[in-house]
Design an enzyme around this catalytic site. Sequence first.
Site, short mmCIF file in Angstrom:
data_model
loop_
_atom_site.label_atom_id
_atom_site.label_comp_id
_atom_site.label_asym_id
_atom_site.label_seq_id
_atom_site.Cartn_x
_atom_site.Cartn_y
_atom_site.Cartn_z
N CYS A 31 1.83 3.48 -1.52
CA CYS A 31 1.40 2.35 -1.78
C CYS A 31 1.44 2.26 -3.10
CB CYS A 31 -0.23 2.50 -1.49
SG CYS A 31 -1.19 3.85 -1.86
N ASN A 48 -6.33 -3.72 -2.00
CA ASN A 48 -6.45 -2.64 -2.84
C ASN A 48 -8.17 -2.16 -2.77
OD1 ASN A 48 -8.08 -4.23 -4.51
ND2 ASN A 48 -6.54 -4.43 -5.91
N ILE A 49 -8.58 -1.05 -3.36
CA ILE A 49 -9.60 -0.50 -3.52
C ILE A 49 -10.85 -1.38 -3.85
CG2 ILE A 49 -8.96 1.94 -3.66
CD1 ILE A 49 -10.07 1.90 -6.69
N ASP A 102 -4.80 6.22 -1.36
CA ASP A 102 -5.66 5.68 -0.60
C ASP A 102 -5.22 5.11 0.65
OD1 ASP A 102 -8.00 6.00 -2.55
OD2 ASP A 102 -6.91 4.83 -3.64
N ARG A 103 -4.40 3.98 0.40
CA ARG A 103 -3.77 3.24 1.75
C ARG A 103 -2.61 4.34 2.65
NH1 ARG A 103 -3.01 -2.13 -1.87
NH2 ARG A 103 -3.23 -0.69 -3.50
N LYS A 154 -8.94 10.97 -3.63
CA LYS A 154 -9.76 10.94 -4.73
C LYS A 154 -11.19 10.92 -4.48
CE LYS A 154 -8.20 8.38 -8.09
NZ LYS A 154 -8.29 8.30 -9.55
#
EC number: 3.1.3.95
Lengths: 705, 602
Positions: free
Chosen positions: B374, B312-313, B379-380, B416
């Site tokens: 995800c 994750n981020i 994101d991913r 984002k």
Amino acid sequence: MLSGSKNSFKIQQHEPGPALRGPKSSAMNSRRNKNCQAFPCIPGEHVLEAAAHVRKIVRSRDGKGSILGTLYCTNLRVAFVPEPTPGDAVGAPRCSTRLHSEHDVALLCIRRLVAVNSFTKAKVLTASSTLKFIPEELILYCRDFRVLRFRFHDSGLEPRACQVTLAIVQAQGSSSVSAGMWYDTGAIRNLENAWLSTEESSSSSTLLFERPCDWEKELRRLGAAGWRVSPVNERFDMATSLPKYLWVPSRLLDNELKRAFGHFNARRIPRLCWHHPGGSDLLRAAGFHADSDPEKEDVRSVEALMLAGHAQCVIVETAVDLPSPAEIQLSYLKLRALCLPDSSVADEKWLSALEGTRWLEHVRACVRKACEVAVLLAERSRSIMLQESDDRDLNCLLASLIQVLSDPHTRTQSGFQSLLQKEWVVAGHPFLQRLNLLRDNDREESPVFLLFLDCVWQLLQQFPASFEFTETYLLALHDSSYIPFFSTFLFNCQWERDRRNQHRASNQIYAPVNGWREPPPLEILQKGGRLVKEKGGPYLPTIWDWALRYTTQQRSQFRNPAYARSRGSTTVPNGKSAPLGGDKLEAALSGSGTMYLFAKGALSPQTHLFPWKNGSLSKKGWWRAQSSESLSEQDRSLRSSPSGCPLQPEGLLLPASVGPLIRLWRRCYLRGSQEVQRGLFASTLGELAEELDLLRGRLTGEGTC
Amino acid sequence: MASSSPKYNSNSLESSSIKRIPKDGTKWEQNEEIPRLPGETSITDKEVIYVCPFNGAVKGRLYVTNYRLYLRSVELDPVVILDVPLGVIARIEKMGGASSRGENSYGLDITCKDMRNLRFALKQEGHSRRDIFEILTKYAFPQSHNLPFFAFVNEEKFAENGWMVYNPMPEYRRQGLPNEQWRVTFINEHYGLCDTYPSLLVVPYNATDDDLKKVSAFRSRNRIPVLSWIHPENQAVVMRSSQPLVGMSGKRNKDDERYLDIIRDANGQISKLTIYDARPSVNAVANKATGGGYEGDDAYPNAELFFLDIHNIHVMRESLKKLKDIVYPNVEESHWLSSLESTHWLEHIKLVLTGAIQVADKVSSGKSSVLVHCSDGWDRTAQLTSLAMLMLDSYYRTIVGFEVLVQKEWISFGHKFASRIGHGDKNHADADRSPIFLQFIDCVWQMSKQFPTAFEFNEQFLITILDHLYSCRFGTFLYNCESVREKEKVTERTLSLWSLINSEKAKHTNPFYTKELNRALYPVASMRHLELWVNYYIRWNPRIRQQQPNPVEQRYMELLALRDDYMRRLEELQITNNSKISNSSASSASPSQMMSHVQTHF
């Protein structure tokens, strides 16, 4: 030992070994298999076994594929000849006469043979092993990092698969057994004869440094006025491992010179390697001999040799900071194990495993040290002597690497080849021991030369437009060091090389002049024979005869289309050399002493001209203590100096040696892995260069009409 | 200095920020105007000492505008120049106090988002740093001080209008959409279905708008599966979405199940629908606790689910932090490779690339449609779909095509950017920040390294994009999603980064580019073949930078110019020759004929 299985073959059943069979049996073999006649043997070579309809597995990033063809096992090599595809032009010249093609491997270059059958585990084959199954796939692990895979016909029961496999195993086994008698096998003798005809094709611009004129020519190029070519070792009676000719200070007569030999290990005295146009001289020598007596009067000639007319002499202890040959070998073995496609190292651990081999650390150490010495050379007029205990390993590496950094001429192909002749081949790098081409003694094996090639590759990465040759060329050179058919890498020193070839000369019976095939008519034979004797040239070719092994097309890839010939002269860097060192370094140098020791990036004055007597060379502590300080000073002065430019006006390359910029030579070491990386250059650059040649030709044509 | 031996720069054309002035450069005026963009205004300036980690302390004058921080050294030889957009500043700290001892111990320490830190020392007397600290803080973090981004006051003019680069309709039409199986829906025109999706979506023809609404209830943040790309031949599609809202109780949703089956069915293959969940499976399971989850076997019998193990981020942020530690200011020397390994940065790159390769391969060779998600799908998911599309579709490997790809898969689908980058926001420790887009660009760089002729753009293009990801000079990367951007009238009130790039295309073009259509590129995603992007991550270190411009590229350009020259001269010669020997029958090929024999690469 014979199990109940009907498919069990015992290798010993094939005695006498194929290598010991005469040409007769090979002729029989040939008749047995029609395909054999199509195989272009080189003289002295005969086919032992062949299997048709074999698939060579080629993997590329575009997917998995294979080529259909015939697999041959001869007394010299394993060769694969692809079947002509319908697309090929009829009668298109085959390059299969070449010794080295991507499909061939010399028996001595095979490191490991593995037979695979889907029902059994992969089996490593040795000369004494039995083959209890019919192999479906044969995998050849080569010493040059290649992995060749051959898949036999799908039926799997084809007896040929067994026969050719066994033949390869047997031939490979006997090739190493008979290694000691390598020179005396009929094969090599015939091979030598065959080479003669092509000798003219050798690139004449490469200086072999076997004759005085080469030494004179190179000395003129360097413009080293205070130096002369001395024939003092012409009969190898001063030092067997040294070249016949030496560059020594002009004012030192041979008589005085002779007194110096005894003071150095193996009588390898200091002699000139390279002359910087700014006045400095680069020398190399072995360590001081333990019995050398500094009180003796003839020490003066030693002094004269070392100072070479300069006020200062800096002794660079080559071994300090650099790996020993044993360390290099250890590291190389680890690297090879790591780069094998079946390496057990998990991908996430790859980087630390790579670090663990220490190979890149060794590369970095060499690049850094060469860089430091190159700066010392450019700084001011002085004599710099590289000193290594026996002067035959890392001195070769360091001396040549410094020249590659300092002299743009060495970055051309002929200049580079001449450099290798001078600093490695005739300088007596023990190639035979180090590369262990004949596989007779593992103890002395150490790829010092391959480490050097890696260093040069690093420079090519950092300065892609500064070299006339390409990565492909370096790769060819790398591969050549595993081919035992050339004089270049087959001897430990020039004396050995000469002696072997003299011996051959007296036994010379015939010398074919036109090609590989048959003995020419008698007159030509005699003429040719005489010619050979008069020329006194080598009988085994040098590896520089690239045309013997590489097609024109392959050789065209040796040339770097991006090479920008350095501005100004292409021979030597021009005279002016900007002072690189800072004031503090200069101040340290203006002291009274004339001898300095350079290590760990720092200079320290030597109070005694001959430190080997008071033991300071072995007392490592005292200069280390002060080295860090002077180091940072030098570091700073270098950084703040206006000469931060990598490609200095005079052509000096100063590569970076920090971790991220010392890279793994993937195209060489990861060749065996399944994912094939495509070439270094975008193909378009080469094509554009070709197109330009064409246009240029047309332009001149139009201009004259 | 941590590095302990003499190192000579490989490139050493000094650092780009150090320019050499000729000794007789007396014309150089101390007060010469600093470079300013139209709309940029000076705020203040001050005498400072720039504590350069590479060249030591440099005395100079620091200028602050509403766009940048600019420093020029007092000394002229060499003159040191720092030119940093305020947008890259992540954090400004005061170092030392009024009573601190030691040289240059009192001043400001600035952490940047682009892998460097800046340190300025000031005089200790009279709180000299207070003003500059406040001004910098105000203009570096305009969002925290009710100030507009510089993008909204930028008055630059460009020959190209970058906002015209991407328009969803022509892009879908380029892909051959809509067709019998896929339709364009305007259900999200006012962002009523999903406020983080674009207004225009492509969905299965056989799913009604009503179906979509029902599905949206079962997908996290209403991010339903929609089409990203369709294979021109086998009609297999790449879909993207967020996770299904399965929860602890293992909820099911008939509409979602049927919707996925319609997607599977659309390309006429009998194979199963392949779902790639980008997360490690444990994370996917853990997400059930917060109402999320993944598609279970029993509920989706016609789908195969694979986890791609991408972290994750937060993991990515920490990884990059570690990477910065070993490359800035000094490059870790003694154990470079194992240090690099311990940052796991390349390993994350590898996992992202591996995932994208699987997606691309499934679509291209497996002829099966895939759904990528995800947790929230911004994101991913964006990394995977955009990289897979880059591998599958050569259009995206052109300059404009890549701009379209970024505009579509990242900007319009609600990556984002505002939260991940923290534009103009002073909260440097915000847990939402993460270098996801940087990681994507790194993957693209890895691909361009492995296929040097496949991309129309060069390394500089990628670096320019990353520089303006932070600079806030353009509106391109501002805000989190299309709906907010529309509200802020970004396209009307700001300029697009693509305006800058497309106005100077030559600077961003890869001279080796060879146009190739319809070849899927599969990079080797093995640690053995991945490399650290030295020219980006270690670019501030003057000893590391490679020769710029790349001499091979430069040589190629020279040769191209030479060719043009030859062609011209050849033509001229032929004209004169032809007129000279017009009676003769000797005909020579004209250059244009010539060209048909000679390979051209453009």
